[in-house]
Design a protein around this motif. Structure first.
Motif, PDB file in Angstrom:
ATOM      1  N   ALA A 126      48.385 -25.339 -52.981  1.00  0.00           N
ATOM      2  CA  ALA A 126      48.086 -23.567 -52.670  1.00  0.00           C
ATOM      3  C   ALA A 126      48.962 -23.224 -51.714  1.00  0.00           C
ATOM      4  O   ALA A 126      48.250 -23.562 -50.934  1.00  0.00           O
ATOM      5  CB  ALA A 126      46.854 -23.501 -52.990  1.00  0.00           C
TER       6      ALA A 126
ATOM      7  N   ASN B   5      47.246 -20.615 -59.038  1.00  0.00           N
ATOM      8  CA  ASN B   5      47.898 -21.365 -57.281  1.00  0.00           C
ATOM      9  C   ASN B   5      48.538 -19.842 -56.325  1.00  0.00           C
ATOM     10  O   ASN B   5      49.142 -20.162 -57.223  1.00  0.00           O
ATOM     11  CB  ASN B   5      47.336 -22.671 -57.258  1.00  0.00           C
ATOM     12  CG  ASN B   5      46.225 -23.228 -57.562  1.00  0.00           C
ATOM     13  OD1 ASN B   5      45.379 -22.990 -57.813  1.00  0.00           O
ATOM     14  ND2 ASN B   5      46.666 -25.210 -56.334  1.00  0.00           N
TER      15      ASN B   5
ATOM     16  N   GLY C 190      45.881 -25.173 -61.853  1.00  0.00           N
ATOM     17  CA  GLY C 190      46.543 -24.458 -60.093  1.00  0.00           C
ATOM     18  C   GLY C 190      47.264 -24.113 -60.951  1.00  0.00           C
ATOM     19  O   GLY C 190      48.643 -23.679 -60.318  1.00  0.00           O
TER      20      GLY C 190
ATOM     21  N   ARG D 221      43.518 -19.934 -54.650  1.00  0.00           N
ATOM     22  CA  ARG D 221      43.565 -21.374 -56.250  1.00  0.00           C
ATOM     23  C   ARG D 221      42.549 -20.740 -56.996  1.00  0.00           C
ATOM     24  O   ARG D 221      41.411 -20.267 -56.698  1.00  0.00           O
ATOM     25  CB  ARG D 221      43.226 -22.457 -54.996  1.00  0.00           C
ATOM     26  CG  ARG D 221      41.793 -22.133 -54.363  1.00  0.00           C
ATOM     27  CD  ARG D 221      41.192 -23.956 -54.623  1.00  0.00           C
ATOM     28  NE  ARG D 221      42.223 -24.534 -53.031  1.00  0.00           N
ATOM     29  CZ  ARG D 221      42.804 -25.369 -53.754  1.00  0.00           C
ATOM     30  NH1 ARG D 221      43.325 -25.734 -55.137  1.00  0.00           N
ATOM     31  NH2 ARG D 221      44.341 -25.970 -52.922  1.00  0.00           N
TER      32      ARG D 221
END
Lengths: 477, 477
Positions: free
Chosen positions: B43, B86, B83, B35
């Motif tokens: 993740a 991720n 994110g 992540r």
């Protein structure tokens, strides 16, 4: 016409959907909408010209065009130089010149919201009331529209310091091929929400959608400037001076090269005492401020070291304006030269805008001179030397197949040279019809495939400015 | 895993195609690649991490991934805050950190050519040898990679004057989903050849291709700067000062706002005598030059007029650097604050980067304060106030459903407020997983449709960073 209905039916639907004065069909009137300023590019015959005033009227036009698969060619002031705005047979011309409102100038957020038909210079005038300006300044700035500027990502003279049109486009409203309206971009100074659709539409020459509103970043008004004019015995020496300036710490706001062919052509069009004996004139300016005298001294030294025979520095604005006005006359002056070189209506220009990394500028200039000699053609050179972006303008006789063949050969040789020097086939005029084959060479097959994929995704019926930028689809060719 | 073959088979093919050290499969090692720094974003677990050194190795990886329909998540230094980097379950992580060569610095054409794994600050150090610099400076500049910066179109502190990452990207080399390599853009200062694929890839967060080389514009090295620090009794007053500065003729090269929550968090992390009693600190700088004293005087006057209790002007570079270093600690300091607020491992941050037109800044700041109070949450405010781009950082207890629900409600309220003020859901962090729903609201259905069409055209199998920016395709969800 690929449509299954008659042009009359399409026109009837347009007349029913739009205000009475928005649809023009008189053939005498239509003639003036056939083409932009790119001589020698093919132009077809439209079935009608639509002049909408609102986004909804543009959307209505595109809904009708989509329903009947009628090609649509968006047009501004037709000052383009690559044939992008030329009619194709059976098309609707969608002229945005009646969408000419400056909707808003917002001095706190330093932006303007305008319709596409606003003339470039009008935006600067509207912004000036707030101590702001819109920098990009194509030579056509007193006539070209911002919609055309955005659709071609137009350049100009101050771009060497202030960048091109696209760098000022914060957001746009676009009508898609099917008549759907989408807003892209933002009013904020920063924003990274999703793919940069705004920049995808900028420079897409009406092939992906029709721009109906533009949000432009503004800058504080320009400072007064100091100008410099330097004369050279050869174009190559002027090019060497430009490279030296690029390598220096100076930050010119303008750096233009005008060769002897253009100097004489401009002087012939409007006598103003330009130096007839010089091989090249380099024109530069710096914004005033603490660094201005030092910057000018550096530029002057670069010119002298590169062989300038005369360097003239001035803070006289009238003098500077006169030199800039002369520079802006380059294109009409060359048209006059072509007309004067050959019998009436026979002289023509192939206009180019190759750009190379500045470090390769002299190689480009020398190469163009060599090509001109080899092809026994008059090729004038003028352009934004500080950006490595030159206009080799080739004079040909349109009625003489041999002259045309030599002109096209020279054009291809210049394009090939530009790419070989790490450059691009078009620095600011765009692809249109003129550079289609060279775009494909520059992009390579994978790049072309991505272009085609985007075009198909945005315009699945292929009605938006077909044949411009990319060749027409094979199935419809 | 949507692939029809086993992970072992895919790994075997990768090992056969790539150098021995380029494929990592040790689960203990893989954990650190799960992540980026966006806490609370989902993740998954990768099957392997690939660390190529060349474009050809990236292409080989993508050919294998395409053949077996294995998702590929490109990663830089994992300093992202949305994110986007991720892992998704069963994916290959394609880490570009081993592609860390500065290939070229070209001082005449003022550009650098770099691999994507080069750390941002390294580029400036390489350019500094030629009196040049690469301006965009995200807080993570000493650790984040240029590939990540380009993939997210990262911002930073000097962007208020010098613009964001995308404005410096002249050209890129990209490996497409099927392993084809394409070069987009140019080395020239200007160029309008075809659609702006470069800008389309910039900020696309690894969903359209993997960037393997970047040509960056450089600028002359920064001038020394004068700094100003102003204290306020309220965040709102600091915001009013920012609007006044935006409206003035001053051109700050930095204009940052730090609220009391952040001031105390930074002081707790690294004591440096920050003013503990102030409600807000405004930090500004101007480049030295003839206008600097006048600009600073204008900024000082704007601060005093808006209610500053103290204004401190300094030309002491060490002092300025200390203040900037404090500002750069905002994110780790807030993480420490969250950790200190709740028992071990339980405190978390929801990090936001809403941006509004500068004229609406106080409305945003007041609104965030109102939302924090309503939701009974600690929400710190820090950010690039001069760009209208703020980071409302929400402190939550990740194990307490009520705290999480209030945190998410506050986040949604802030997003809605930002859009209502004419802003964008993300000024510089990007969409990733965090802003996906808000991106769709900001774009509207037609904008989402165009995004999906582009994604499908570039990545027909949907293997590139699936579920980021756009939701996964329904057929594969």
């Amino acid at each position: 016409m690929p449509s299954s209905v008659t042009p009359d039916r399409v026109i009837a639907e347009l007349v029913a959907a739009l205000p009475p004065d928005a649809v023009l069909t008189d053939p005498d009137l239509l003639v003036s909408f056939h083409r932009d300023e790119a001589d020698l590019c093919a132009a077809g015959t439209p079935v009608a010209v639509v002049r909408p005033r609102t986004t909804e009227e543009v959307a209505a036009t595109l809904r009708i065009a989509s329903a009947h698969r009628v090609p649509v060619v968006a047009q501004g002031a037709r000052t383009g130089l690559a044939g992008a705005a030329n009619a194709v047979d059976g098309c609707l011309i969608l002229s945005t010149t009646a969408m000419d409102r400056v909707i808003e100038v917002d001095p706190v957020n330093r932006l303007a919201v305008v319709q596409p038909g606003v003339v470039n210079a009008e935006i600067s005038r509207a912004a000036a009331k707030y101590g702001l300006r819109y920098p990009p300044d194509p030579s056509s700035w007193e006539s070209s529209t911002i919609g055309g500027n955005v659709a071609t990502n137009a350049g100009g003279m101050c771009c060497v310091k202030y960048g091109v049109t696209g760098e000022y486009v914060l957001g746009i409203e676009v009508v898609l091929a099917d008549g759907e309206v989408v807003r892209c971009g933002r009013r904020t100074r920063k924003g990274v929400a999703g793919y940069d659709l705004t920049r995808l539409f900028v420079g897409s020459e009406g092939t992906l959608g029709v721009i109906t509103e533009i949000t432009l970043a503004l800058r504080p008004a320009a400072e007064e400037s100091l100008t410099l004019a330097a004369l050279f015995h050869s174009v190559s020496e002027a090019g060497a001076a430009v490279i030296a300036i690029a390598e220096s710490a100076a930050a010119p706001s303008l750096l233009e090269l005008i060769d002897a062919v253009h100097l004489r052509a401009i002087e012939a069009l409007r006598p103003m005492g330009l130096p007839a004996s010089a091989a090249a004139l380099l024109l530069s300016a710096v914004d005033s401020g603490i660094r201005a005298p030092a910057d000018l001294a550096v530029i002057e030294e670069c010119c002298r070291r590169s062989g300038a025979t005369e360097v003239h520095v001035s803070s006289d604005l009238a003098e500077a304006d006169a030199l800039l006005a002369a520079r802006r006359l380059a294109h009409p002056a060359m048209e006059s030269l072509a007309a004067a070189t050959f019998p009436a209506g026979v002289g023509a220009l192939i206009i180019d805008d190759v750009a190379v990394p500045v470090s390769r500028l002299t190689e480009l200039l020398d190469g163009v001179a060599f090509i001109a000699e080899e092809q026994k053609l008059v090729v004038g050179l003028v352009g934004h030397a500080g950006d490595g972006n030159m206009h080799p303008n080739i004079v040909v006789d349109r009625t003489d197949p041999a002259s045309m063949a030599r002109g096209r050969a020279a054009f291809d040789q210049i394009m090939a040279l530009g790419l070989a020097l790490g450059g691009t086939c078009t620095g600011e005029h765009g692809v249109g019809l003129l550079k289609r084959e060279w775009l494909a060479k520059e992009l390579g097959p994978t790049g072309v495939r991505l272009h085609r994929a985007i075009k198909d995704a945005f315009d699945p019926l292929g009605i938006l400015n077909p044949g411009k930028v990319l060749p027409p689809r094979r199935s419809r060719a």
